[in-house]
Design a protein around this motif. Structure first.
Motif, short mmCIF file in Angstrom:
data_model
loop_
_atom_site.label_atom_id
_atom_site.label_comp_id
_atom_site.label_asym_id
_atom_site.label_seq_id
_atom_site.Cartn_x
_atom_site.Cartn_y
_atom_site.Cartn_z
N ASN A 155 56.32 52.74 29.38
CA ASN A 155 54.83 52.09 28.87
C ASN A 155 53.71 53.24 28.16
OD1 ASN A 155 54.55 49.41 29.73
ND2 ASN A 155 54.47 49.73 31.50
N ARG A 156 54.60 54.04 27.70
CA ARG A 156 54.13 55.52 26.27
C ARG A 156 52.90 55.26 25.68
NH1 ARG A 156 58.32 53.81 24.35
NH2 ARG A 156 59.05 54.15 21.94
N LEU A 157 53.03 53.43 25.30
CA LEU A 157 51.98 53.13 23.73
C LEU A 157 51.41 52.71 24.46
CD1 LEU A 157 55.10 52.22 22.10
CD2 LEU A 157 53.98 54.06 21.95
N LEU A 158 50.96 52.03 26.18
CA LEU A 158 49.89 52.06 26.18
C LEU A 158 48.48 52.87 26.85
CD1 LEU A 158 49.05 49.33 28.42
CD2 LEU A 158 48.71 50.53 30.92
N PRO A 159 48.30 53.80 26.50
CA PRO A 159 46.72 54.43 26.34
C PRO A 159 46.30 54.19 24.46
CG PRO A 159 48.44 55.58 26.93
CD PRO A 159 49.17 54.36 27.04
N HIS A 192 44.44 41.17 24.24
CA HIS A 192 44.41 40.96 25.19
C HIS A 192 45.63 42.18 25.98
CE1 HIS A 192 45.47 38.31 28.79
NE2 HIS A 192 44.33 39.44 29.84
N LEU A 193 45.37 42.98 26.70
CA LEU A 193 46.20 43.95 27.67
C LEU A 193 46.51 42.91 28.97
CD1 LEU A 193 45.79 47.34 26.24
CD2 LEU A 193 47.63 46.07 25.66
N VAL A 194 47.40 42.86 28.85
CA VAL A 194 48.57 42.06 30.56
C VAL A 194 49.48 42.47 31.12
CG1 VAL A 194 49.27 40.38 29.36
CG2 VAL A 194 48.74 40.02 31.75
N GLN A 195 49.59 43.21 32.26
CA GLN A 195 50.97 43.44 33.00
C GLN A 195 51.93 42.38 33.48
OE1 GLN A 195 50.05 45.88 36.10
NE2 GLN A 195 52.33 47.58 35.38
#
Length: 335
Positions: A155-159, A192-195
């Motif tokens: 998930n390198r793009l998450l930040p 919205h970001l969700v795991q």
């Protein structure tokens, strides 16, 4: 801070369960143990059995080590599926015995561990455990140099998406589509970001003509560029997100060896009926329901079937035809 998916928390608590049992060598009632960890007896029993009661001797000529004992009220051995007491049988330290877990379960645990490490990046013990899991699945690395945790690329793009969402800035992405072949480039507005069980996802605008949003798997995004353009969050964004995450219930029968497939494709899983060979489960599935069911059936194997709605059973054939067409097409024919 985001809340980890339910199955991640279930796997992550097992070491604490074993530590608790180690302090009670006489054993603990499953009802008491479940209450201590805020779960149900059925769920806790399922988690314990997933790791310690699979009989692999017939297939691999290898016996599972005796780690747990399931007992009846008189302290005598009882069927693990009905026993009310569990205790540790091993004299030494307890480990997860990953070498005795089948490939499907092992992949499930590995994915869960990576997801949990996203939330707890400083958890060195978890990072070490991931290295052990990776070595078990893929073999020891050829170099003695320690590798970076796989989660760094996972998930390198998450930040970047987190910052874009906080600053309300649009993002240009190059995306490998999940449900049909090809790669697309588009500008999106991360609302919205969700795991989820599949990793991190972003629900994004602009809102379509039909009032819908789009969902993107971060693992499928090839590149991202945060733009100067800003956006306004729609006033009805909560309703839009609720509609985007609305699920459809589908009842399926899975072979026991493919139980893990339900957790991967569904948002929620309810076991309706369970026997030695099969499990009947209610799955809450996000759109697109048909392609999702098709992939699930292909992965689960020929013994999997849809009970309700029965017309979805044909989705496995459709999914197989699409995959064959895609992988046999000459370059340039599929965009």
């Amino acid at each position: 801070m985001s809340t980890p998916p339910r199955y991640v928390a279930r796997i992550a608590r097992l070491p604490q369960v074993f530590e608790h049992l180690a302090r009670h060598p006489e054993g603990v009632a499953l009802e008491t143990l479940a209450a201590d960890f805020g779960t149900t007896v059925a769920e806790l029993r399922e988690d314990l059995l997933a790791f310690y009661t699979a009989d692999l001797a017939a297939e691999w000529l290898s016996a599972r080590p005796e780690v747990l004992e399931f007992l009846g009220p008189e302290g005598t051995a009882e069927d693990p599926g009905t026993a009310g007491i569990v205790r540790i049988a091993a004299d030494g330290p307890v480990d997860l015995g990953v070498e005795y877990v089948d490939a499907g379960e092992l992949g499930h645990v590995y994915t869960a561990a990576l997801a949990l490490l996203d939330i707890e990046p400083g958890n060195t013990e978890l990072a070490d455990a991931i290295d052990v899991l990776a070595e078990t699945m893929f073999g020891a690395p050829e170099t003695a140099e320690p590798a970076e945790p796989a989660v760094a690329d996972w998930n390198r793009l998450l930040p970047q998406f987190q910052r874009a969402r906080e600053q309300r800035r649009a993002v240009r992405v190059v995306y490998s589509r999940a449900w049909r072949p090809g790669v697309s480039e588009r500008e999106i507005e991360p609302y919205h970001l969700v795991q989820t069980r599949r990793g991190w996802e972003v629900d994004a605008g602009p809102v379509g003509p039909d009032g819908s949003l789009r969902t993107y798997l971060l693992s499928n995004i090839r590149s991202v560029e945060v733009l100067e353009r800003t956006f306004e969050v729609p006033a009805d964004v909560e309703e839009l997100l609720a509609a985007q995450r609305a699920t459809t219930r589908v009842k399926v029968v899975l072979p026991q060896s493919a139980r893990w497939v339900a957790d991967f494709y569904a948002e929620r899983v309810t076991f309706v009926r369970d026997d030695h060979e099969h499990a009947e489960v209610d799955l809450e599935l996000l759109p697109p329901v048909g392609p999702r069911v098709g992939r699930l059936l292909l992965v689960a194997g020929p013994d999997a079937l849809v009970v309700d709605p029965p017309e979805l059973q044909d989705e496995a054939v459709t999914a197989a035809e699409e995959l064959v067409a895609h992988h046999t097409a000459r370059p340039g024919l599929v965009s």
